[in-house]
Design a protein around this motif. Structure first.
Motif, PDB file in Angstrom:
ATOM      1  N   LEU A  63       0.796  -1.226   0.000  1.00  0.00           N
ATOM      2  CA  LEU A  63       0.000   0.000   0.000  1.00  0.00           C
ATOM      3  C   LEU A  63       0.827   1.274   0.000  1.00  0.00           C
ATOM      4  O   LEU A  63       0.298   2.354  -0.275  1.00  0.00           O
ATOM      5  CB  LEU A  63      -0.931   0.017   1.221  1.00  0.00           C
ATOM      6  CG  LEU A  63      -2.012  -1.061   1.287  1.00  0.00           C
ATOM      7  CD1 LEU A  63      -2.858  -0.885   2.544  1.00  0.00           C
ATOM      8  CD2 LEU A  63      -2.893  -1.021   0.049  1.00  0.00           C
ATOM      9  N   TYR A  66       0.501   4.089  -2.458  1.00  0.00           N
ATOM     10  CA  TYR A  66      -0.796   4.754  -2.470  1.00  0.00           C
ATOM     11  C   TYR A  66      -1.085   5.489  -1.166  1.00  0.00           C
ATOM     12  O   TYR A  66      -2.132   6.104  -1.011  1.00  0.00           O
ATOM     13  CB  TYR A  66      -1.914   3.728  -2.699  1.00  0.00           C
ATOM     14  CG  TYR A  66      -1.757   2.904  -3.955  1.00  0.00           C
ATOM     15  CD1 TYR A  66      -2.371   3.278  -5.144  1.00  0.00           C
ATOM     16  CD2 TYR A  66      -0.977   1.746  -3.958  1.00  0.00           C
ATOM     17  CE1 TYR A  66      -2.221   2.528  -6.296  1.00  0.00           C
ATOM     18  CE2 TYR A  66      -0.817   0.982  -5.099  1.00  0.00           C
ATOM     19  CZ  TYR A  66      -1.445   1.381  -6.275  1.00  0.00           C
ATOM     20  OH  TYR A  66      -1.289   0.632  -7.414  1.00  0.00           O
ATOM     21  N   ARG A 155      -8.585   8.181  -5.482  1.00  0.00           N
ATOM     22  CA  ARG A 155      -8.223   6.760  -5.558  1.00  0.00           C
ATOM     23  C   ARG A 155      -7.256   6.358  -4.447  1.00  0.00           C
ATOM     24  O   ARG A 155      -7.080   5.164  -4.174  1.00  0.00           O
ATOM     25  CB  ARG A 155      -7.599   6.439  -6.917  1.00  0.00           C
ATOM     26  CG  ARG A 155      -6.250   7.083  -7.145  1.00  0.00           C
ATOM     27  CD  ARG A 155      -5.729   6.851  -8.553  1.00  0.00           C
ATOM     28  NE  ARG A 155      -4.453   7.527  -8.745  1.00  0.00           N
ATOM     29  CZ  ARG A 155      -3.281   7.011  -8.427  1.00  0.00           C
ATOM     30  NH1 ARG A 155      -3.230   5.798  -7.925  1.00  0.00           N
ATOM     31  NH2 ARG A 155      -2.171   7.684  -8.621  1.00  0.00           N
ATOM     32  N   PRO A 159      -6.771   3.131   0.204  1.00  0.00           N
ATOM     33  CA  PRO A 159      -5.482   2.568   0.621  1.00  0.00           C
ATOM     34  C   PRO A 159      -4.868   3.286   1.825  1.00  0.00           C
ATOM     35  O   PRO A 159      -4.269   2.646   2.694  1.00  0.00           O
ATOM     36  CB  PRO A 159      -4.613   2.730  -0.632  1.00  0.00           C
ATOM     37  CG  PRO A 159      -5.570   2.713  -1.766  1.00  0.00           C
ATOM     38  CD  PRO A 159      -6.776   3.428  -1.255  1.00  0.00           C
ATOM     39  N   LEU A 193      -5.743  -1.833  -7.655  1.00  0.00           N
ATOM     40  CA  LEU A 193      -5.960  -1.048  -6.447  1.00  0.00           C
ATOM     41  C   LEU A 193      -6.618   0.308  -6.698  1.00  0.00           C
ATOM     42  O   LEU A 193      -6.958   1.007  -5.762  1.00  0.00           O
ATOM     43  CB  LEU A 193      -4.638  -0.842  -5.695  1.00  0.00           C
ATOM     44  CG  LEU A 193      -4.306  -1.934  -4.683  1.00  0.00           C
ATOM     45  CD1 LEU A 193      -2.929  -1.722  -4.104  1.00  0.00           C
ATOM     46  CD2 LEU A 193      -5.342  -1.995  -3.576  1.00  0.00           C
ATOM     47  N   SER A 194      -6.774   0.693  -7.967  1.00  0.00           N
ATOM     48  CA  SER A 194      -7.440   1.958  -8.238  1.00  0.00           C
ATOM     49  C   SER A 194      -8.950   1.801  -8.308  1.00  0.00           C
ATOM     50  O   SER A 194      -9.674   2.782  -8.414  1.00  0.00           O
ATOM     51  CB  SER A 194      -6.925   2.566  -9.548  1.00  0.00           C
ATOM     52  OG  SER A 194      -7.158   1.672 -10.617  1.00  0.00           O
ATOM     53  N   GLN A 199     -10.708  -2.284  -3.798  1.00  0.00           N
ATOM     54  CA  GLN A 199     -10.131  -1.698  -2.592  1.00  0.00           C
ATOM     55  C   GLN A 199     -10.944  -2.051  -1.357  1.00  0.00           C
ATOM     56  O   GLN A 199     -10.415  -2.510  -0.342  1.00  0.00           O
ATOM     57  CB  GLN A 199     -10.060  -0.172  -2.736  1.00  0.00           C
ATOM     58  CG  GLN A 199      -9.014   0.333  -3.701  1.00  0.00           C
ATOM     59  CD  GLN A 199      -8.989   1.855  -3.727  1.00  0.00           C
ATOM     60  OE1 GLN A 199      -9.807   2.519  -3.111  1.00  0.00           O
ATOM     61  NE2 GLN A 199      -8.037   2.400  -4.461  1.00  0.00           N
ATOM     62  N   LEU A 203      -9.656  -4.558   1.463  1.00  0.00           N
ATOM     63  CA  LEU A 203      -8.936  -3.804   2.484  1.00  0.00           C
ATOM     64  C   LEU A 203      -9.780  -3.405   3.698  1.00  0.00           C
ATOM     65  O   LEU A 203      -9.261  -3.326   4.809  1.00  0.00           O
ATOM     66  CB  LEU A 203      -8.335  -2.534   1.869  1.00  0.00           C
ATOM     67  CG  LEU A 203      -7.320  -2.754   0.738  1.00  0.00           C
ATOM     68  CD1 LEU A 203      -6.892  -1.414   0.160  1.00  0.00           C
ATOM     69  CD2 LEU A 203      -6.096  -3.519   1.252  1.00  0.00           C
TER      70      LEU A 203
END
Length: 553
Positions: A63, A66, A155, A159, A193-194, A199, A203
């Protein structure tokens, strides 16, 4: 799939990363190691040696590209921006209402706190964050801030929130790692992850049992993001998914945010809507508190306070229209040691009511300083904030008046607007006290003769960036990071403004064309190699790690 090739082009790019590292304030990237078929890296700049490790990467390694530390409510950067909690004896009702929601585990999982610009929403959010952090119930925060690069990137919100939760909970950290590493290739995870679905599902579904329903996540300034569509998408996902956290969302009442909440607008089990109202009582408290040092000095010198009188305080409160930002700005302006407080109070009281009139008075007075318009126009339209040193490096050239824009003269140009700008004396970026000033100066209907036209200043920044790159390329040196990243942004914004206005300002056309003629294939190749290291992170790194980008001749 084999590890990425280390051909001649990779070696050149690695060299670029090392040479540019000295021009960047961010931490250098460290390659954590090779896990399976992928080289895992963290940080922002390529240039460190690979360290082979047998252990898989942690969620922090995954992460970190980000993660935006400046967006945390108690970050050093927000401290430089004078982020504070509400003054005692102010904001009682709204703070009570938010606390009642946060303390009720059976209440709606999302609270939307809205209010127009200048009502003190961010200070309220900061106060709530501080309160629940001290109780051990704050899971994470993200305070967005316009035109700051990472902090207006929606975005990166999830994260960054996940990173904080993982730091506070080992069980949540392990849950995230299992979710991220159990499927397919690691590079595929990174590249996804975007997306908010990915996400949130990977997460933010993990929290220790004792925190479920009690742990607070605060996202402030959603209207500050550069991507309204993505903000709308994130809000919808937060309302739809049954996540183990309570979310306090803070923004202006923009239509696209209302649209994102439309499906749950009347669902009281999902959404609580609170509004920050204007408060003349709270404004009066701030104004009286601001004058206390002056009254204390008068008591010590004369035995009793003589100025300002009660009628002045009452008039100032009325002119504020209940806006907290008005009170804060007025007190910074009136009590600034660079001016005469009595004259400044008289000037403020002689104007019409409202924030726009106060901004007009402050900026009109600041225009007496040399080079003010060039510097202020640049600050308004920079792609992201720069320090005084970096701004001088960008603007300084051999042509008048830019040949005089050294560091000393930039400080001098801003000498009259410390009430509206934060101008650090170190290498920190120059920032605005409140986004409402940018709104005012870039809206011609509101600012009238003080309007800063985007075409003029994007053209100025485009030309300065192109000059810096061409000069560096011609001399074999490195151009500044900002010029490499932002010349294309300013070029596009300039051309868009030209199309909207159907003309080019006198003198700009020939200047721009002369610079464009200097752009050749080698120039473009050099720019791409360097700029992608800044603007392309972390995407370029992911593509390279997955083998989709070749680094060989």
């Amino acid at each position: 799939m084999s590890a990425p090739p280390h051909g001649s082009r990779y070696q050149r790019i690695e060299s670029v990363g090392q040479s540019l590292d000295a021009d960047d304030s961010r931490q250098p990237m460290t390659q954590i190691g090779i896990y399976g078929d992928v080289t895992v890296q963290s940080g922002d700049v390529v240039g460190q040696k690979i360290i082979n490790q047998a252990q898989p990467p942690t969620v922090f390694d995954l992460l970190r590209p980000y993660f935006v530390p400046d967006a945390l409510y108690n970050s050093a950067q927000r401290s430089l921006e004078y982020a504070v909690t509400c003054q005692l004896e102010t904001r009682h009702k709204i703070l009570h209402d938010i606390s009642m929601w946060a303390d009720d585990p059976t209440g709606p999982r999302v609270c939307w706190l809205s209010g127009r610009a200048g009502t003190g929403k961010t200070t309220i959010a900061h106060t709530i964050a501080d309160k629940y952090d001290s109780k051990g119930r704050l899971a994470a925060t993200f305070f967005l801030w316009r035109s700051t690069g990472d902090r207006d990137e929606i975005r990166k919100v999830v994260p960054t929130i996940a990173f904080q939760i993982a730091e506070k909970s080992h069980l949540a950290k392990e849950g995230m790692e299992r979710a991220l590493l159990k499927e397919s290739s690691l590079s595929e995870h990174l590249s996804q992850l975007s997306g908010f679905d990915y996400q949130l599902s990977k997460l933010l579904i993990h929290a220790p049992d004792h925190l479920v329903g009690h742990s607070l996540v605060i996202i402030d300034g959603l209207d500050e993001s550069v991507s309204p569509e993505r903000v709308e998408d994130l809000i919808k996902k937060l309302c739809q998914m049954n996540l183990p956290f309570r979310f306090l969302l803070v923004s202006r009442p923009e239509d696209y945010i209302k649209s994102a909440l439309a499906d749950v607008w009347n669902h009281k089990d999902i959404l609580l809507r609170l509004t920050v109202e204007e408060s003349r009582d709270d404004v009066q408290h701030i104004i009286v508190t601001g004058f206390l040092p002056i009254w204390q000095h008068q008591i010590e010198a004369e035995g009793l306070p003589t100025w300002p009188i009660k009628q002045d305080i009452t008039a100032l409160v009325e002119k504020s229209q209940g806006l907290m930002v008005y009170a804060a700005l007025a007190m910074r302006y009136i009590c600034d040691r660079r001016g005469d407080p009595k004259k400044r109070l008289k000037d403020v009281l002689s104007g019409h009511d409202g924030l726009d009139i106060l901004y007009h008075q402050v900026i009109k007075a600041a225009k007496q300083y040399d080079y003010f318009d060039i510097v202020m126009g640049s600050l308004l339209y920079l792609q992201y904030p720069l320090s005084t040193n970096n701004l001088s490096s960008l603007l300084l050239s051999t042509e008048e008046p830019y040949d005089s824009l050294n560091i000393k003269n930039i400080y001098g140009a801003l000498n009259g607007c410390h009430s509206v700008l934060i101008v650090p004396e170190d290498d920190q970026p120059i920032t605005f006290h409140h986004a409402s000033l940018q709104d005012f100066l870039t809206n011609q209907k509101r600012s009238k003769d003080l309007f800063y036209a985007p075409m003029t200043y994007h053209a100025q920044l485009m030309i300065c960036s192109l000059e810096a790159i061409t000069a560096a390329f011609s001399s074999g040196t490195d151009a500044s990071k900002y010029a490499l990243i932002a010349w294309h942004h300013h070029s596009c914004c300039f051309l868009s403004a030209v199309n909207a206005n159907n003309h080019i300002p006198e003198g700009l056309e020939h200047k721009a064309m002369d610079l464009i003629k200097n752009i050749d294939l080698e120039w473009v190749k050099s720019w791409l190699t360097k700029a992608l290291f800044w603007a392309g992170i972390p995407y370029l790194r992911v593509e390279w790690a997955s083998g989709k980008v070749s680094m060989q001749e």
